[in-house]
Design a protein around this motif. Sequence first.
Motif, PDB file in Angstrom:
ATOM      1  N   GLU A  99       0.689  -1.457  -0.041  1.00 35.71           N
ATOM      2  CA  GLU A  99      -0.034   0.114  -0.026  1.00 35.71           C
ATOM      3  C   GLU A  99       0.955   1.342   0.056  1.00 35.71           C
ATOM      4  O   GLU A  99       0.660   2.418  -0.842  1.00 35.71           O
ATOM      5  N   TYR A 100       1.848   1.271   0.723  1.00 30.43           N
ATOM      6  CA  TYR A 100       3.005   2.437   0.701  1.00 30.43           C
ATOM      7  C   TYR A 100       3.372   2.669  -0.620  1.00 30.43           C
ATOM      8  O   TYR A 100       3.552   3.625  -1.152  1.00 30.43           O
TER       9      TYR A 100
ATOM     10  N   GLU B 145       0.851   4.082  -2.878  1.00 28.82           N
ATOM     11  CA  GLU B 145       0.657   5.740  -2.713  1.00 28.82           C
ATOM     12  C   GLU B 145       1.744   6.413  -2.993  1.00 28.82           C
ATOM     13  O   GLU B 145       1.603   7.748  -2.854  1.00 28.82           O
ATOM     14  N   THR B 146       2.968   5.957  -2.798  1.00 28.69           N
ATOM     15  CA  THR B 146       4.229   6.844  -3.114  1.00 28.69           C
ATOM     16  C   THR B 146       4.523   6.942  -4.566  1.00 28.69           C
ATOM     17  O   THR B 146       4.834   8.002  -4.995  1.00 28.69           O
TER      18      THR B 146
ATOM     19  N   LYS C  79       3.005   6.575  -8.239  1.00 32.87           N
ATOM     20  CA  LYS C  79       1.572   6.547  -8.889  1.00 32.87           C
ATOM     21  C   LYS C  79       1.544   5.563 -10.108  1.00 32.87           C
ATOM     22  O   LYS C  79       0.390   5.296 -10.550  1.00 32.87           O
TER      23      LYS C  79
ATOM     24  N   ASP D 231       0.026  11.825   4.471  1.00 34.84           N
ATOM     25  CA  ASP D 231       1.357  11.359   4.309  1.00 34.84           C
ATOM     26  C   ASP D 231       1.373   9.673   4.324  1.00 34.84           C
ATOM     27  O   ASP D 231       1.249   8.905   5.321  1.00 34.84           O
ATOM     28  N   PRO D 232       2.220   9.103   3.127  1.00 34.39           N
ATOM     29  CA  PRO D 232       1.966   7.719   2.979  1.00 34.39           C
ATOM     30  C   PRO D 232       2.825   6.990   4.085  1.00 34.39           C
ATOM     31  O   PRO D 232       2.517   5.699   4.776  1.00 34.39           O
ATOM     32  N   TYR D 233       3.922   7.680   4.550  1.00 33.63           N
ATOM     33  CA  TYR D 233       4.627   7.025   5.541  1.00 33.63           C
ATOM     34  C   TYR D 233       3.634   6.914   6.763  1.00 33.63           C
ATOM     35  O   TYR D 233       3.729   6.042   7.599  1.00 33.63           O
TER      36      TYR D 233
ATOM     37  N   ARG E  37       0.682   6.987   7.048  1.00 32.94           N
ATOM     38  CA  ARG E  37      -0.526   6.016   7.067  1.00 32.94           C
ATOM     39  C   ARG E  37       0.298   4.615   7.341  1.00 32.94           C
ATOM     40  O   ARG E  37      -0.554   3.909   7.707  1.00 32.94           O
ATOM     41  N   SER E  38       1.332   4.088   6.902  1.00 32.36           N
ATOM     42  CA  SER E  38       1.710   2.888   7.073  1.00 32.36           C
ATOM     43  C   SER E  38       1.957   2.741   8.529  1.00 32.36           C
ATOM     44  O   SER E  38       1.913   1.771   8.991  1.00 32.36           O
TER      45      SER E  38
END
Lengths: 221, 225
Positions: free
Chosen positions: A72-73, A76-77, A79, B88-90, B92-93
């Motif tokens: 998922e990371y 999201e990072t 695209k 922020d993706p980090y 979120r993780s």
Amino acid sequence: MAEEVKVFGVWGSPFSCRVKIALKIKGIEYEYIEEDLQNKSSLLLKYNPVHKKIPVLLHNGKPIVESLLIIEYIDETWKDNPLLPQDPHERAQARFWAKFVDEKCLPSLWKACWAEEVERETAMGEAWKNLELFERELEGKRFFGGEAIGLVDIAAIRIAFWINVAQEAIGVEILNKEKFFILWNWIDELLGCSIIKENLPPREKLSAYYRTRAAAAKGSK
Amino acid sequence: MGEVEVKLLGSWMSPFVRRVQWALKLKGVTYEYLEEDLKKKSPRLLNYNPIHKKIPVLVIDGKPIAESPVIIEFIDDMWKHNPILPIDPYERSVARFWAKFIDEKLSNVVRMALFSEGEEQEKAVKESIESFEIVERELFKEKTLIGAGEGIGYLEIILGSFCTWLPAIEEGAGFKVFDSNKFPLVNKWMTDFLELSIVKEDLPPRDRLVSYFQQIRHFVLATKK
């Protein structure tokens, strides 16, 4: 900006394999570090103090752990080539089935693979029930992700390859070709993709590992 | 944006349902609540969640979504205002990591303690305490990670729902996992969390919950024998 991407993994682990595949689909360059689980590095213990497990993705010094969360990371990072659908309901379904693979499907498959003679029928029944539910999700689609490989396909590589190799090595047939022909079509499609093939552990090496385990299990009776 | 029809299948005694209700409340989403009798699961529940046959199930224009963490992420994806997960993706993780830890190493293990006795229960209690030690030690390291009262987000919903229910489960089953002296950071956080109006306003009465957990424990243990 120079990206620093590192993956801490183990050659035979389906979990580190998931991360490598996700990065490859996105076209992200990374440095791979092989961990010795009998002798965990201080870096691994620093980056995953809670579980002390691989895989760990290190992105510009920040650690992300748990393979499905790492995917998922990654999605999201970076695209390009999305791994999850855009539609919220479809995203929810993808997350649901990825969870199902890890929490229900795989444990029942492993249990059936390693079951003693007397427990095998019950274990197999449970495994088949889960596989039937899972297979239904594929109907009409090339991959669980649709036309392209997605989160659920990457999660279910454990079934497509690891269970596949293990059952052959142990001498059982849980993932039955006649019964689950739709799933087997998907397995062939998936394992035929070069991006998948190139990132799987060597089949013979994995098979030998399972054969050793099976022999040890028999020997301890 | 077009109106969607939102229904929630739930049970008054479930912390997992409560999570979803808080998430919907944060987004200001109107929904129809349908109480399920878990002793006699309705055809509607079995139809909407044939795989796990559990609540909560969120039904959007007739399409079901199950599993509370999946439902909450859906709610956040569907209604973009007042974000529940960090942007922020980090971050979120990290939120997802701790939510998973709480569900796997606390919620599930406490459930095992609820539905077992003797050595099996002792083992589950011990594991729960060890998990709380990890939460106390690791979760509050970075202040940005979790802050009830500054805003309630994904991780707060997950941890808060579990901690709010825990005292009733402990009392109902007769074991002790949470010692407020041993876990001062968690305890402080919990105290603040319980003061939030979104939490306070419709918690089920404690004695009703205790009675429920006593009965369900009795029932499950009797069925095991």
